[in-house]
Design a protein around this motif. Structure first.
Motif, short mmCIF file in Angstrom:
data_model
loop_
_atom_site.label_atom_id
_atom_site.label_comp_id
_atom_site.label_asym_id
_atom_site.label_seq_id
_atom_site.Cartn_x
_atom_site.Cartn_y
_atom_site.Cartn_z
N GLU A 1 -8.09 14.72 -11.36
CA GLU A 1 -7.16 13.65 -11.68
C GLU A 1 -5.80 14.21 -12.08
O GLU A 1 -5.72 15.22 -12.78
CB GLU A 1 -7.67 12.76 -12.82
CG GLU A 1 -8.87 11.94 -12.45
CD GLU A 1 -10.15 12.55 -12.99
OE1 GLU A 1 -10.14 13.73 -13.38
OE2 GLU A 1 -11.16 11.84 -13.03
N HIS A 2 -4.78 13.53 -11.65
CA HIS A 2 -3.42 13.90 -12.01
C HIS A 2 -2.51 12.71 -11.70
O HIS A 2 -2.86 11.84 -10.91
CB HIS A 2 -2.96 15.15 -11.26
CG HIS A 2 -2.93 14.97 -9.77
ND1 HIS A 2 -4.08 15.01 -9.00
CD2 HIS A 2 -1.91 14.72 -8.93
CE1 HIS A 2 -3.74 14.80 -7.73
NE2 HIS A 2 -2.44 14.62 -7.66
N VAL A 3 -1.37 12.70 -12.32
CA VAL A 3 -0.37 11.66 -12.07
C VAL A 3 0.43 12.09 -10.84
O VAL A 3 0.99 13.18 -10.81
CB VAL A 3 0.54 11.45 -13.29
CG1 VAL A 3 1.66 10.47 -12.97
CG2 VAL A 3 -0.27 10.97 -14.49
N VAL A 4 0.44 11.23 -9.81
CA VAL A 4 1.20 11.57 -8.60
C VAL A 4 2.64 11.10 -8.68
O VAL A 4 3.51 11.68 -8.03
CB VAL A 4 0.52 11.01 -7.32
CG1 VAL A 4 -0.80 11.70 -7.07
CG2 VAL A 4 0.36 9.51 -7.36
N ARG A 5 2.90 10.06 -9.45
CA ARG A 5 4.27 9.66 -9.71
C ARG A 5 4.30 8.77 -10.95
O ARG A 5 3.30 8.20 -11.36
CB ARG A 5 4.91 8.98 -8.51
CG ARG A 5 4.38 7.63 -8.15
CD ARG A 5 5.12 7.06 -6.90
NE ARG A 5 4.50 5.83 -6.49
CZ ARG A 5 3.38 5.72 -5.82
NH1 ARG A 5 2.74 6.81 -5.43
NH2 ARG A 5 2.88 4.54 -5.50
N ARG B 1 6.24 3.09 -18.90
CA ARG B 1 6.34 3.65 -17.56
C ARG B 1 5.04 3.37 -16.83
O ARG B 1 4.00 3.15 -17.46
CB ARG B 1 6.67 5.15 -17.59
CG ARG B 1 5.58 6.01 -18.16
CD ARG B 1 5.97 7.49 -18.14
NE ARG B 1 5.02 8.32 -18.82
CZ ARG B 1 3.89 8.79 -18.29
NH1 ARG B 1 3.60 8.53 -17.02
NH2 ARG B 1 3.06 9.52 -18.99
N ARG B 2 5.11 3.34 -15.54
CA ARG B 2 3.92 3.13 -14.72
C ARG B 2 3.51 4.47 -14.14
O ARG B 2 4.26 5.10 -13.40
CB ARG B 2 4.21 2.11 -13.62
CG ARG B 2 2.98 1.75 -12.83
CD ARG B 2 2.93 0.29 -12.39
NE ARG B 2 3.02 -0.62 -13.52
CZ ARG B 2 3.92 -1.63 -13.59
NH1 ARG B 2 4.76 -1.85 -12.62
NH2 ARG B 2 3.93 -2.43 -14.63
N ALA B 3 2.32 4.93 -14.51
CA ALA B 3 1.77 6.18 -14.01
C ALA B 3 0.80 5.86 -12.89
O ALA B 3 -0.07 5.02 -13.05
CB ALA B 3 1.07 6.93 -15.14
N VAL B 4 0.94 6.54 -11.77
CA VAL B 4 0.08 6.31 -10.61
C VAL B 4 -0.80 7.54 -10.40
O VAL B 4 -0.30 8.67 -10.37
CB VAL B 4 0.92 6.01 -9.34
CG1 VAL B 4 0.04 5.81 -8.13
CG2 VAL B 4 1.82 4.80 -9.58
N GLY C 1 -10.18 7.73 -5.45
CA GLY C 1 -11.06 7.57 -4.30
C GLY C 1 -10.33 7.20 -3.01
O GLY C 1 -10.75 6.30 -2.30
N GLY C 2 -9.25 7.86 -2.70
CA GLY C 2 -8.48 7.57 -1.50
C GLY C 2 -7.44 6.47 -1.69
O GLY C 2 -6.58 6.26 -0.86
N GLU C 3 -7.53 5.77 -2.78
CA GLU C 3 -6.54 4.74 -3.14
C GLU C 3 -5.66 5.30 -4.26
O GLU C 3 -5.80 6.44 -4.66
CB GLU C 3 -7.28 3.49 -3.65
CG GLU C 3 -8.31 2.92 -2.71
CD GLU C 3 -7.70 2.04 -1.65
OE1 GLU C 3 -6.77 1.30 -1.97
OE2 GLU C 3 -8.16 2.09 -0.50
N GLU C 4 -4.78 4.43 -4.76
CA GLU C 4 -3.99 4.78 -5.93
C GLU C 4 -4.19 3.70 -6.98
O GLU C 4 -4.37 2.53 -6.65
CB GLU C 4 -2.50 4.89 -5.58
CG GLU C 4 -2.19 6.10 -4.74
CD GLU C 4 -0.68 6.27 -4.51
OE1 GLU C 4 0.08 5.30 -4.68
OE2 GLU C 4 -0.29 7.39 -4.16
N ARG C 5 -4.21 4.12 -8.23
CA ARG C 5 -4.37 3.18 -9.34
C ARG C 5 -3.17 3.36 -10.27
O ARG C 5 -2.81 4.49 -10.60
CB ARG C 5 -5.66 3.44 -10.09
CG ARG C 5 -5.93 2.46 -11.22
CD ARG C 5 -7.26 2.72 -11.90
NE ARG C 5 -8.38 2.72 -10.98
CZ ARG C 5 -9.09 1.63 -10.66
NH1 ARG C 5 -8.77 0.47 -11.16
NH2 ARG C 5 -10.11 1.73 -9.83
N ALA C 6 -2.60 2.24 -10.72
CA ALA C 6 -1.45 2.27 -11.62
C ALA C 6 -1.88 1.95 -13.05
O ALA C 6 -2.72 1.08 -13.27
CB ALA C 6 -0.39 1.29 -11.16
#
Length: 189
Positions: free
Chosen positions: A9-13, A26-29, A33-38
């Motif tokens: 796991e890591h923050v992609v943006r 701030r919104r961390a994305v 599982g192939g999707e993104e969660r905010a």
């Protein structure tokens, strides 16, 4: 305690949502599982909290209204690390003096904690201050209704354990100091 395992796991943006005078959102994305969660995250500059301990094992607590929980709370002197370039210990010294007027000769860093890791990036530095000297408080506008009192450490710990102190940072710091005293045979020097 179980070992901390490594995960992917890591923050992609991270995108700002709101910037207030003290905190923001701030919104961390993160990948999921192939999707993104905010996740909405409280953007926080960090904090400091001070256990001011006298030789007679009395600790200084302050009471003030906390709008987030809609009540007055007894807490340790604490505040933000919101001055550019100010080291955490200096912020702790400043907050102790501003809120109570007291200063300390000796400072000991107890621990860094994440008080609300599920929703906030805040890290709070906990300090023990000894060798205390009185002075005149220089409270900020929102601290004018603040009260202060000295409480026996054992009584404050009892209040923390019994749930009479709502502030988790205060409770943890008091418990840490009590344990340090137990381990060090009653000495905090």
């Amino acid at each position: 305690m179980p070992e901390q395992q490594e995960h992917a796991e890591h923050v992609v943006r991270s995108e700002p949502v709101y910037d207030g005078p003290k905190v923001g959102v701030r919104r961390a994305v993160v990948p999921d599982g192939g999707e993104e969660r905010a996740y909405d995250v409280l953007a926080h500059p960090g904090g400091v909290a001070v256990v001011a301990l006298r030789e007679d094992r009395q600790v200084l607590l302050v009471e003030q209204f906390r709008p987030a929980v809609e009540q007055r709370l007894w807490q340790l002197p604490m505040g933000f690390q919101d001055r550019e370039g100010e080291p955490p210990e200096q912020a702790a010294r400043r907050e102790l003096h501003e809120e109570t007027g007291w200063s300390a000769e000796r400072w000991r860093h107890l621990r860094t904690v994440a008080p609300a890791a599920g929703v906030s990036e805040e890290r709070t530095e906990l300090y023990l201050a000894t060798g205390l000297a009185p002075g005149e408080a220089e409270r900020e506008d929102d601290e004018q209704g603040m009260e202060q009192r000295w409480v026996a450490l054992d009584e404050a710990v009892d209040d923390a354990v019994a749930g009479r102190l709502l502030c988790g940072t205060t409770s943890l710091a008091l418990l840490l100091v009590a344990e340090l005293l137990r381990r060090d045979g009653g000495s905090v020097a």
